[in-house]
Design a protein around this motif. Sequence first.
Motif, short mmCIF file in Angstrom:
data_model
loop_
_atom_site.label_atom_id
_atom_site.label_comp_id
_atom_site.label_asym_id
_atom_site.label_seq_id
_atom_site.Cartn_x
_atom_site.Cartn_y
_atom_site.Cartn_z
N CYS A 1 3.84 1.72 -1.23
CA CYS A 1 4.86 1.85 -2.27
C CYS A 1 4.45 2.88 -3.32
O CYS A 1 3.42 2.76 -3.96
CB CYS A 1 5.10 0.51 -2.94
SG CYS A 1 6.35 0.60 -4.22
N PRO A 2 5.26 3.92 -3.50
CA PRO A 2 4.85 5.01 -4.38
C PRO A 2 4.86 4.66 -5.87
O PRO A 2 4.23 5.35 -6.67
CB PRO A 2 5.87 6.11 -4.09
CG PRO A 2 7.06 5.40 -3.55
CD PRO A 2 6.55 4.19 -2.85
N GLY B 1 1.54 4.96 -7.42
CA GLY B 1 1.02 4.19 -6.29
C GLY B 1 -0.01 5.04 -5.55
O GLY B 1 0.33 5.78 -4.64
N PHE C 1 0.00 6.91 8.41
CA PHE C 1 -0.52 5.67 7.81
C PHE C 1 0.23 4.42 8.24
O PHE C 1 -0.13 3.32 7.84
CB PHE C 1 -0.43 5.77 6.28
CG PHE C 1 -1.56 6.56 5.65
CD1 PHE C 1 -2.75 6.77 6.33
CD2 PHE C 1 -1.44 7.07 4.36
CE1 PHE C 1 -3.79 7.48 5.75
CE2 PHE C 1 -2.48 7.78 3.77
CZ PHE C 1 -3.66 8.00 4.47
N LEU C 2 1.31 4.58 8.99
CA LEU C 2 2.11 3.41 9.36
C LEU C 2 1.39 2.60 10.44
O LEU C 2 1.57 2.83 11.62
CB LEU C 2 3.49 3.84 9.86
CG LEU C 2 4.45 4.40 8.82
CD1 LEU C 2 5.73 4.90 9.48
CD2 LEU C 2 4.79 3.34 7.77
N GLN D 1 0.82 -1.22 0.00
CA GLN D 1 0.00 0.00 0.00
C GLN D 1 0.85 1.26 0.00
O GLN D 1 0.49 2.25 -0.61
CB GLN D 1 -0.93 0.01 1.22
CG GLN D 1 -2.04 -1.01 1.11
CD GLN D 1 -2.56 -1.46 2.48
OE1 GLN D 1 -2.12 -0.96 3.50
NE2 GLN D 1 -3.49 -2.40 2.47
N THR E 1 -2.22 4.51 -3.43
CA THR E 1 -2.48 4.32 -2.00
C THR E 1 -1.28 4.77 -1.17
O THR E 1 -1.29 4.62 0.05
CB THR E 1 -2.75 2.84 -1.67
OG1 THR E 1 -1.70 2.06 -2.26
CG2 THR E 1 -4.09 2.39 -2.22
N SER E 2 -0.28 5.32 -1.82
CA SER E 2 0.93 5.65 -1.11
C SER E 2 0.97 7.12 -0.70
O SER E 2 0.89 8.01 -1.54
CB SER E 2 2.15 5.34 -2.00
OG SER E 2 3.30 5.91 -1.45
N ALA E 3 1.13 7.36 0.57
CA ALA E 3 1.21 8.75 1.04
C ALA E 3 2.45 9.43 0.48
O ALA E 3 2.46 10.63 0.24
CB ALA E 3 1.24 8.78 2.57
N ILE E 4 3.49 8.64 0.25
CA ILE E 4 4.70 9.25 -0.33
C ILE E 4 4.42 9.70 -1.75
O ILE E 4 4.87 10.76 -2.19
CB ILE E 4 5.89 8.25 -0.28
CG1 ILE E 4 6.51 8.26 1.12
CG2 ILE E 4 6.95 8.63 -1.32
CD1 ILE E 4 7.91 7.72 1.20
N TRP E 5 3.67 8.89 -2.48
CA TRP E 5 3.36 9.30 -3.85
C TRP E 5 2.59 10.62 -3.83
O TRP E 5 2.92 11.57 -4.53
CB TRP E 5 2.54 8.22 -4.57
CG TRP E 5 2.34 8.58 -6.03
CD1 TRP E 5 3.18 8.29 -7.05
CD2 TRP E 5 1.24 9.33 -6.59
NE1 TRP E 5 2.71 8.81 -8.22
CE2 TRP E 5 1.52 9.46 -7.97
CE3 TRP E 5 0.08 9.92 -6.07
CZ2 TRP E 5 0.66 10.13 -8.84
CZ3 TRP E 5 -0.76 10.59 -6.93
CH2 TRP E 5 -0.48 10.70 -8.30
N TYR F 1 10.30 3.22 2.25
CA TYR F 1 9.03 3.41 2.98
C TYR F 1 8.46 2.06 3.39
O TYR F 1 7.97 1.88 4.51
CB TYR F 1 8.04 4.15 2.06
CG TYR F 1 6.80 4.69 2.75
CD1 TYR F 1 6.68 4.75 4.13
CD2 TYR F 1 5.74 5.17 1.97
CE1 TYR F 1 5.53 5.26 4.73
CE2 TYR F 1 4.59 5.68 2.57
CZ TYR F 1 4.50 5.73 3.95
OH TYR F 1 3.37 6.23 4.54
N ALA G 1 0.83 12.12 6.86
CA ALA G 1 0.22 10.81 6.66
C ALA G 1 1.24 9.74 6.33
O ALA G 1 1.01 8.56 6.58
CB ALA G 1 -0.83 10.89 5.55
N VAL G 2 2.39 10.15 5.77
CA VAL G 2 3.46 9.17 5.53
C VAL G 2 3.74 8.44 6.85
O VAL G 2 3.93 7.23 6.89
CB VAL G 2 4.73 9.87 5.01
CG1 VAL G 2 5.95 8.95 5.11
CG2 VAL G 2 4.52 10.33 3.57
N PHE G 3 3.68 9.19 7.92
CA PHE G 3 3.87 8.57 9.24
C PHE G 3 2.54 8.07 9.80
O PHE G 3 2.45 6.99 10.36
CB PHE G 3 4.54 9.57 10.19
CG PHE G 3 5.92 9.93 9.75
CD1 PHE G 3 7.01 9.19 10.16
CD2 PHE G 3 6.14 11.00 8.88
CE1 PHE G 3 8.30 9.51 9.74
CE2 PHE G 3 7.42 11.32 8.45
CZ PHE G 3 8.50 10.58 8.87
#
Lengths: 777, 187, 387
Positions: free
Chosen positions: B76-77, C127, C186-187, B74, C129-133, B101, C182-184
């Motif tokens: 993975c960007p 991605g 969502f963990l 989930q 669903t990815s907060a990083i994206w 991540y 949210a990157v954090f």
Amino acid sequence: MKVEISRRRFLQGSVALTVAGGVSMTPASVLASAAKVEDIGKTKIVATLCEMCVNKCAVYAHVKNGIIKKLDPNPYFPKSRNMLCPRGNSGLASIYDEDRLKYPLIRDGEKGSGKFRRATWDEAYAYIGEKLTKILDEEKDNRSTVAFCAGEGMAEHTFKNFYTGFGSAHFLNHASLCLATTVSGYSLTIGGYGQSDLENANYVIMAGANRAEAIVTPDTMDFFKRTKGRGAKLVTVDPRFTNTAAKSDKWLGINVGTDLAFVLALTYVVLKEGIYNKDFVEKHFNDFETYKNHVISNGYTPEWAEKITGINADDIYEVARDFMKHAPQSIYYQGRRTTWSKNDFQLRRAQAIFSALGGGIDIKGGICFGKKIPMEGHEVPSPIYDQSEPRIDSTEAAVVGGSGTWVGFRNKVLEGRAEYPIRALFNYKHNPMQNMPNSKKTEEFLKKLDLVVTIDTMPSDTVMLSDVILPECTYLERTDPAKVYGGIEPAIVQRNKVVDPMYESKPIIDIMRGLTEKISKPLFEITKKYDEEVQDAIKEDGEEATYEEFDLTLAFKQTQEELNHHAVSKHPGAAESLHEKGVFYPNMDKWFKKINVNEYEYYPESEKAYSVRNGKFKTPSGKIECNLSSLTKRGIDAMPTWKKEYEMVIPDGQFRFVTGRHAQFTQSGTANNKMLLDLVPTNYLWINKRVAARMGIKFGDELEVASSVGKTRIKAYPTEKIGLDTVFFIHGFGNYSEELTLAHNNGGRDSNIIEDSIEPMHGATCLHDTIVEIRKV
Amino acid sequence: MARYGMALDYKSCINCRACESACKAENGVLPGRDNYRIWVGQKEIEGQFPKLSISSLTYQPSQCQHCDNAPCQQVCPTNATYYDENGVVRVNPEQCILCTYCINACPYDARYIDDRTVTVDKCNFCSDTRLANGETTTACQATCPTKVRTFGDLDDPNSDISKLLEKREYKQIKEHLGTKPKLFYLL
Amino acid sequence: MNLSIKNLITFKKTPLNLLVAVIGALLLAAFVAGAVMYFLHGHHAFNVTRQHPWGLLIAMYVFFVVSSTGLCIISSIGHVFGVKEFQQIGKRAIAGAIITILSGFAVIALEIGHPITMLIYNVLTPGLTSAIWWMGTLYGIYLCFILLEFFFLTIKVDHKWSKIFGIGGLLAGLAAHSNLGAVFGFLISRPTANGVFYPVYFILSAMITGCYLIYIIYGFKYRNNYPDHLKAMFLKLNKILGMLLGILIFFEAWKILTALYGTMPERAETIMYAVTSPNFLIGELLLGMLIPFFIILFTNGQAIKPMVYASLTGMIGIFFMRYDLVHDTLVYPMTMLKRSEYQLPPTLLHYFPSPTEMMIGFGGIGITILGLYVAEKVFNLDPDPEH
Ligand SMILES: Nc1nc2c(c(=O)[nH]1)N[C@H]1C(S)=C(S)[C@@H](COP(=O)(O)OP(=O)(O)OC[C@H]3O[C@@H](n4cnc5c(=O)[nH]c(N)nc54)[C@H](O)[C@@H]3O)O[C@H]1N2
Ligand SMILES: Nc1nc2c(c(=O)[nH]1)N[C@H]1C(S)=C(S)[C@@H](COP(=O)(O)OP(=O)(O)OC[C@H]3O[C@@H](n4cnc5c(=O)[nH]c(N)nc54)[C@H](O)[C@@H]3O)O[C@H]1N2
Ligand code: SF4
Ligand code: SF4
Ligand code: SF4
Ligand code: SF4
Ligand code: SF4
Ligand SMILES: [Mo]
């Protein structure tokens, strides 16, 4: 030999193995070297056997472009049950170890200086020949001045044929450093060492045997699927909390060296309470009453044992009763490395008798003797040399067998007590510098000899103290003698060559062939000079015919493949099966079945050799021997007896040292293995946490461990898994050899600090009788 | 098409670490402290010698749980982490940007950096070394002395693993996180 | 615009200017050296591990983008929401926002293993669903917006467009920044980070950071000697900051209390560790919150000069908040089991940045200093006359 019988008759009787016809009609496919055909890019699978330890598990080697990529378990061998332990997997790092011995070497400098010059095989053979003829000439053909020693291995036999032909009285191997006392203790008592049927036993006492770490097949695989409330109860008796202890229902942290008191107390309980297997005892025990009186009258009560062993009397009662409750599917496990203390032999006798009191002998779920599969022998000359003197170490213990007392032998030579000089040593796959206590003495011993020839794969500590080094190829590069593994599910197995030998290394059979071709004749010349029998024979039959019986080359004329093919020639299809699958047993095609992804059936239940003795055990009386009165004249107790001297006092602030195994290493042979060191980078000293705290010792601290004979350095591992007065680390580390780039000086070296005493029965070494001091450095 | 999972008869584990060396050899995992796809966890023993708690010391063989609901996937960007057609959670090194991540997100410490591809690596159920060649076991399963592992298709009711899970009770690790792990620890 | 080299390298050689110049040059040199180390040794030059995969660089990245977002938000008080006193700081604040986010990107580019691959696959296989994206993509958009905003503020002055892009930048910045939270947040594997706290907290702390930075930038420019129109702005800023700090303290207190209450194993231990560490007590709490808060409180929001110094301690505090955010999130190992007989039982993880990480991370501040200097030289960042 001043005997009446003619030398010739003697000779015929001393052929090492029974005779058989010639070898012909061998299908080319079987003889073709497994590694010859190589389709580049494709993966080829070769069935072979592991030799990273004694167990010889069946392996599939995956080869691509001439390189072994992976070793996988091969399911066909009932003993190895489709598994490879970490060491088996790491055979890759052993064949591809850059530190390997690559070509023959001859010493070129002081012994021990580590200086060698590269030689051709012929040069090396010639050098050995010259030295040997000189020694034998000076010793007037007393062949026993040359000693032979070997580590356990599939090809130990090949090397032994050389020894047999050579005519020395001295063969030494791991037995007196390893299992001599338990094998003989059980054999003399119940008629065989046997195989514990851990697949079916319901109650097992494992004392000083660490099957979860010191892997023995199939015991390790069979048993731990059934522990932890899944069929088998396990009582582990060990001064350390081992991985085996973690699998047990009860763990008893015994004082080191006091097991005999524990077993005697167990025996006391069952005799006193009359809860032994009366029917079995009635039928199969010899001198039961004598033993019963002995145990009861000596007052070997649990309360008595508690003081000695540190084990609660209540626990002893409970174990004794539980054992008998589950009997005859109850086993007091034989153990393997039983080189602990002075009472090793008596301890194993006591264990065997106790086990037998439950009736669990030669029965499913007990100690079984199993079956063998017959193989054909091949003829090797076993000449008698008139000038050859008997063993020098036979006076060092009560019964010294064919594999000698290594420490007794070494010490006698060193102390100058030998009846005649020992001048040379041939050493195959064995590392006395590490495997014997007190390395200082071993070093002196090796230096004292005029000629030490070591056949090894690695520049071990012993190799570095040799005069001639002959590089054998590793087990993955050679075909070794086919061998039968008897037992409940017997099978014949064969190691098949996977790839060609690297560098200039060769298999032992080729080394022996080359060497004997060079030295056989010159040595015979010496014999001719001093051996009157031989001189007579030459007069009678002519030189050629006489020499034939002394011709050392005869044992190595054929290739290993030919010999193997012949060895199983009576079994149709066996040679092919050994070649393709590495394994053969009768009806294998029919019986071998895959049950699920993890399980195989090898023999149908009805065909397993659980009971084979028919009520007659292989002892002099055919019964379980409680009272070996014949031993008393050799100064050995007829019945297991506790003696005050067994109680060792550990002075305050000092510790009793014990040695042993982890699953990731094999003795001293894997200390340089990259893959294994990746799992466990070094050995550590186990010391009790509270004691360590008191001494200000923290995890990873560098310590010096010293005894009366030497010292070593090692990192600390404070843990509650060991008692207050005991310390432990695993064997095989702290190597001297600088050529072992990863093993050199890595970790603690137990052979430096262990004192070199031996027990009285077989002269087996006592590895756990040393008191050490510890100091932070 | 399958849904692969693994059942672990973990009480049989003797902590020999053959699975670890087999995995490294099979998948070319480099040596090194942080480089491993599989490991065996154990607690420090409780109690004082000789009164030690046997039950405090169990061995827990571990590897990627191949979560059906995988946090690593989930987060993975670039979708470098993906479910393959067999439900195996895998990493495509082409797409991995090494943001790590996923390593932070995995509740099981199942991921590490492979120094050859300089991307994230993890257990892939030996997909490219074994399953791709039609083999039906993983290296860690095959080598295990006490046969701790049973690998197989959870969707196939006749597979060994399905049959095992039908008759044996099991636990899963950190199940409460909703990751739906596909490693089943048989009780 | 004045792009001549001569103009670029001449400045008044006051001691303070010289000091900042030397510090800036050293930091830049450190950044370059760190980058070289990274290219030579990759992640092995960092002290991050499998168990603690993120470290100082992520903290510094967050530090920079928080600064950027903060400056953007504060500047928008003026030209987006039309609060008059704040309109004068717009250009300089947006310039600062651009510079700080570029500094952040420079740092993160040396943390992400494959930034080029990122550019490609962020687009090819997003991605979602990815907060990083989302964070990355939104910050990309954000950067475009604030660049355009800056363009229409200073180069081609157009207030309609600057306002439109200003709003766009603000929204993208807020979205991006809460996604960074949210990157954090969502963990799910990290009980102390998981949840709503970080996305919200990030915005809050961004605003505080923005305030601190405005103090520092203007404090430096005016040598703590302000014209009246700035004083008016600062007095408002004092109030805003005081309120924000109050909320932050309130937030933190409840975060800590809820985490400790009931002593949920992993969570309580982590928070216990976090709040008892000097990083938190001295760095975050004292420097980052209490000193500025109490100055505002005790001076009734009237002190301006002390607030410049308090902002310096405040920014140190903000750094510790970022650092601790990363470290505390990862400090509890994902397995407390030993993997080998020969190790101590796992405890909370240790992490201390390696020299390379420090060179890159703190070196990034050199980029900011350089950027601000160049921006001052090249652009007219003071309000246009008609304002
Ligand atoms: N202190 C202490 N001493 C002990 C023990 C202990 O636990 N502690 N254990 C004892 C026991 S039980 C035993 S069995 C003995 C074992 O003692 P050894 O029989 O000496 O066995 P290893 O120590 O494994 O050393 C084997 C040697 O064979 C070499 N080798 C390996 N493979 C090959 C091959 O294919 N060909 C050739 N030619 N060489 C090869 C290795 O490089 C190594 O030098 O040690 C005993 N000694
Ligand atoms: N992985 C691995 N497996 C091996 C080997 C190997 O090197 N590595 N070697 C093989 C060989 S050659 C052998 S001989 C066997 C050895 O197999 P084992 O004999 O089972 O193993 P060891 O570790 O030598 O010793 C067993 C245990 O005895 C304990 N012990 C020490 N003193 C006492 C005592 O006084 N009383 C009791 N009750 N226990 C005591 C030690 O703590 C140790 O745990 O393993 C074989 N299998
Ligand atoms: S037990 Fe391990 S090392 Fe020994 S033969 Fe089997 S696989 Fe090889
Ligand atoms: S190979 Fe099997 S027994 Fe050995 S550590 Fe791995 S899971 Fe445990
Ligand atoms: S265990 Fe970790 S790496 Fe494996 S699928 Fe689950 S979250 Fe991903
Ligand atoms: S490190 Fe690679 S696999 Fe992991 S989240 Fe980042 S891009 Fe995806
Ligand atoms: S399934 Fe394959 S990749 Fe995964 S841990 Fe086992 S051996 Fe390694
Ligand atoms: Mo042994």
